[in-house]
Design a protein around this motif. Structure first.
Motif, PDB file in Angstrom:
ATOM      1  N   ILE A  18      -4.070 -10.460  29.301  1.00  0.00           N
ATOM      2  CA  ILE A  18      -4.786  -9.489  28.463  1.00  0.00           C
ATOM      3  C   ILE A  18      -5.887  -8.813  29.282  1.00  0.00           C
ATOM      4  O   ILE A  18      -6.094  -7.592  29.202  1.00  0.00           O
ATOM      5  CB  ILE A  18      -5.376 -10.179  27.221  1.00  0.00           C
ATOM      6  CG1 ILE A  18      -4.253 -10.722  26.328  1.00  0.00           C
ATOM      7  CG2 ILE A  18      -6.251  -9.204  26.425  1.00  0.00           C
ATOM      8  CD1 ILE A  18      -4.744 -11.603  25.185  1.00  0.00           C
ATOM      9  N   VAL A  59      -2.494 -20.873  27.672  1.00  0.00           N
ATOM     10  CA  VAL A  59      -3.530 -20.088  26.996  1.00  0.00           C
ATOM     11  C   VAL A  59      -4.365 -19.318  28.019  1.00  0.00           C
ATOM     12  O   VAL A  59      -4.682 -18.134  27.826  1.00  0.00           O
ATOM     13  CB  VAL A  59      -4.421 -20.999  26.129  1.00  0.00           C
ATOM     14  CG1 VAL A  59      -5.484 -20.170  25.414  1.00  0.00           C
ATOM     15  CG2 VAL A  59      -3.576 -21.761  25.106  1.00  0.00           C
ATOM     16  N   HIS A  92     -12.179 -12.009  29.100  1.00  0.00           N
ATOM     17  CA  HIS A  92     -10.952 -12.808  29.056  1.00  0.00           C
ATOM     18  C   HIS A  92     -10.856 -13.742  30.262  1.00  0.00           C
ATOM     19  O   HIS A  92     -10.399 -14.889  30.128  1.00  0.00           O
ATOM     20  CB  HIS A  92      -9.731 -11.892  28.978  1.00  0.00           C
ATOM     21  CG  HIS A  92      -9.492 -11.340  27.607  1.00  0.00           C
ATOM     22  ND1 HIS A  92      -9.006 -12.106  26.571  1.00  0.00           N
ATOM     23  CD2 HIS A  92      -9.691 -10.093  27.094  1.00  0.00           C
ATOM     24  CE1 HIS A  92      -8.895 -11.363  25.482  1.00  0.00           C
ATOM     25  NE2 HIS A  92      -9.309 -10.134  25.768  1.00  0.00           N
ATOM     26  N   ILE A 118      -3.570 -14.421  20.496  1.00  0.00           N
ATOM     27  CA  ILE A 118      -4.394 -15.284  21.337  1.00  0.00           C
ATOM     28  C   ILE A 118      -5.194 -16.264  20.489  1.00  0.00           C
ATOM     29  O   ILE A 118      -5.440 -17.407  20.899  1.00  0.00           O
ATOM     30  CB  ILE A 118      -5.322 -14.440  22.249  1.00  0.00           C
ATOM     31  CG1 ILE A 118      -5.968 -15.329  23.313  1.00  0.00           C
ATOM     32  CG2 ILE A 118      -6.374 -13.704  21.450  1.00  0.00           C
ATOM     33  CD1 ILE A 118      -4.996 -15.945  24.271  1.00  0.00           C
ATOM     34  N   GLU A 119      -5.576 -15.855  19.284  1.00  0.00           N
ATOM     35  CA  GLU A 119      -6.283 -16.781  18.394  1.00  0.00           C
ATOM     36  C   GLU A 119      -5.376 -17.936  17.989  1.00  0.00           C
ATOM     37  O   GLU A 119      -5.816 -19.095  17.917  1.00  0.00           O
ATOM     38  CB  GLU A 119      -6.793 -16.033  17.161  1.00  0.00           C
ATOM     39  CG  GLU A 119      -7.981 -15.118  17.463  1.00  0.00           C
ATOM     40  CD  GLU A 119      -8.388 -14.279  16.266  1.00  0.00           C
ATOM     41  OE1 GLU A 119      -7.632 -14.284  15.258  1.00  0.00           O
ATOM     42  OE2 GLU A 119      -9.441 -13.621  16.331  1.00  0.00           O
ATOM     43  N   THR A 155      -2.468 -16.358  29.326  1.00  0.00           N
ATOM     44  CA  THR A 155      -2.426 -15.291  28.322  1.00  0.00           C
ATOM     45  C   THR A 155      -3.721 -14.490  28.340  1.00  0.00           C
ATOM     46  O   THR A 155      -3.711 -13.251  28.288  1.00  0.00           O
ATOM     47  CB  THR A 155      -2.186 -15.880  26.921  1.00  0.00           C
ATOM     48  OG1 THR A 155      -0.980 -16.646  26.929  1.00  0.00           O
ATOM     49  CG2 THR A 155      -2.075 -14.773  25.881  1.00  0.00           C
ATOM     50  N   HIS A 156      -4.845 -15.188  28.420  1.00  0.00           N
ATOM     51  CA  HIS A 156      -6.130 -14.483  28.523  1.00  0.00           C
ATOM     52  C   HIS A 156      -6.158 -13.596  29.768  1.00  0.00           C
ATOM     53  O   HIS A 156      -6.633 -12.450  29.721  1.00  0.00           O
ATOM     54  CB  HIS A 156      -7.280 -15.492  28.576  1.00  0.00           C
ATOM     55  CG  HIS A 156      -7.785 -15.912  27.230  1.00  0.00           C
ATOM     56  ND1 HIS A 156      -8.492 -15.062  26.404  1.00  0.00           N
ATOM     57  CD2 HIS A 156      -7.685 -17.099  26.567  1.00  0.00           C
ATOM     58  CE1 HIS A 156      -8.815 -15.700  25.285  1.00  0.00           C
ATOM     59  NE2 HIS A 156      -8.336 -16.937  25.356  1.00  0.00           N
ATOM     60  N   GLU A 168      -5.259 -20.299  20.815  1.00  0.00           N
ATOM     61  CA  GLU A 168      -6.510 -21.060  20.901  1.00  0.00           C
ATOM     62  C   GLU A 168      -6.494 -22.235  19.919  1.00  0.00           C
ATOM     63  O   GLU A 168      -7.020 -23.313  20.213  1.00  0.00           O
ATOM     64  CB  GLU A 168      -7.706 -20.145  20.627  1.00  0.00           C
ATOM     65  CG  GLU A 168      -8.015 -19.154  21.737  1.00  0.00           C
ATOM     66  CD  GLU A 168      -8.813 -19.771  22.876  1.00  0.00           C
ATOM     67  OE1 GLU A 168      -9.063 -20.998  22.846  1.00  0.00           O
ATOM     68  OE2 GLU A 168      -9.186 -19.025  23.799  1.00  0.00           O
TER      69      GLU A 168
END
Length: 306
Positions: A42, A35, A66, A15-16, A38-39, A19
């Motif tokens: 999670i 993105v 998240h 995830i980083e 994806t958050h 970002e």
């Protein structure tokens, strides 16, 4: 293999990295949607699908963090009416972490559904989000299911009602008890008149026989409805099933839980095949007892002399 990450595993590396991509393309709604989704994925992995009161504090905090980040990412884009299904779907998905008003939830989904009546997934998601545990009520669930059936009749006949109720009645006893079973079964038939591909047939057969048919809870009215839905598996299998998709049956046995951890796809598929064969064998028990074997053909299963 035990479901726990290895010590020191870089859990946030993925995830980083996303970002960083977002930082390079801050005005791209496509990157923002990827993105943000994806958050949210999670977040749901942390939370699960249980009632809010059952979620441990640590898991709830991670879920909210998240979703807060996903909301911040999408803030410049979600009010925009771009005609993009991706953007509309992402804005709907954000509802999972918000205190949005009830009508707002239905309105967001209506926009997404009307972009593509042939896609049943937004209808299923809307039904789930209109349960009282999220943003709706039983009355609103029934109303929106009927409204959706009316708007999508050219594509699905009565099937829009069935798609909206599809997951909701699997999660909630009272929603199941309230179901208009005749309308629901009519919708099943209309769906298969319009889309009789093996995936859809397996989905509906596994849903009726396994996801609903094996989920009796002790609520008399809901269990009566479940029994009637389970009976539909008979005609779906006998009239439409031409091949077996074990993964669908395995997923159905676990309530179509998208957060399910599957440690071995091979064993998971094998469990689905075992469930399907057990259920289908019971359906054809008389034919099998008379010495016949069941063969899947292009027009459905037939009993043949051994």
């Amino acid at each position: 293999m035990d479901g726990h990450p290895a010590k020191g595993a870089p859990l946030l590396a993925g995830i980083e990295a996303l970002e960083h991509v977002l930082a390079e393309y801050p005005k791209s709604y496509v990157v923002a949607c990827i993105v943000a989704q994806t958050h949210m994925d999670i977040g749901w992995a942390w939370r699960g699908n249980c009632w809010d009161i059952e979620v441990p504090d640590r898991n709830r905090a991670a879920f909210e963090a998240h979703f807060d980040r996903a909301t911040d990412i999408m803030a410049p884009f979600c009010p925009r009416k771009s005609g993009s299904p991706l953007l509309a779907a992402t804005c709907c998905a954000l509802l999972g972490g918000s205190d949005t008003g009830k009508r707002h939830a239905a309105d967001r989904y209506e926009v997404l559904i009307d972009m593509n009546h042939a896609n049943p997934r937004p209808m299923r998601a809307m039904g789930n989000h209109l349960l009282p545990r999220w943003f709706g009520s039983y009355e609103e669930l029934e109303l929106e299911a009927r409204r959706t059936a009316s708007r999508t009749a050219d594509t699905w006949g009565a099937g829009g009602y069935t798609w909206v109720q599809f997951d909701a009645i699997g999660y909630d006893d009272q929603a199941c008890a309230n179901l208009d079973i005749d309308f629901f079964v009519e919708g099943l038939k209309d769906i298969l008149k319009r889309r009789s591909d093996p995936y859809t047939v397996n989905l509906l057969a596994a849903y009726c026989a396994n996801a609903i048919g094996q989920a009796f809870s002790g609520n008399d009215r809901a269990d009566q409805v479940r029994s009637l839905i389970a009976n539909s598996a008979q005609w779906i299998v006998r009239n439409h099933l031409t091949e077996l998709h074990p993964m669908i049956w395995a997923h159905a046995a676990r309530g179509f839980d998208n957060n399910l951890r599957v440690h071995s796809p091979t064993r998971f598929a094998a469990s689905g095949r075992d469930d399907a064969m057990r259920i289908i064998t019971a359906m054809f028990s008389k034919e099998i007892a008379s010495g016949k074997r069941i063969v899947f053909t292009d027009t459905g299963p037939v009993a043949q002399a051994s």
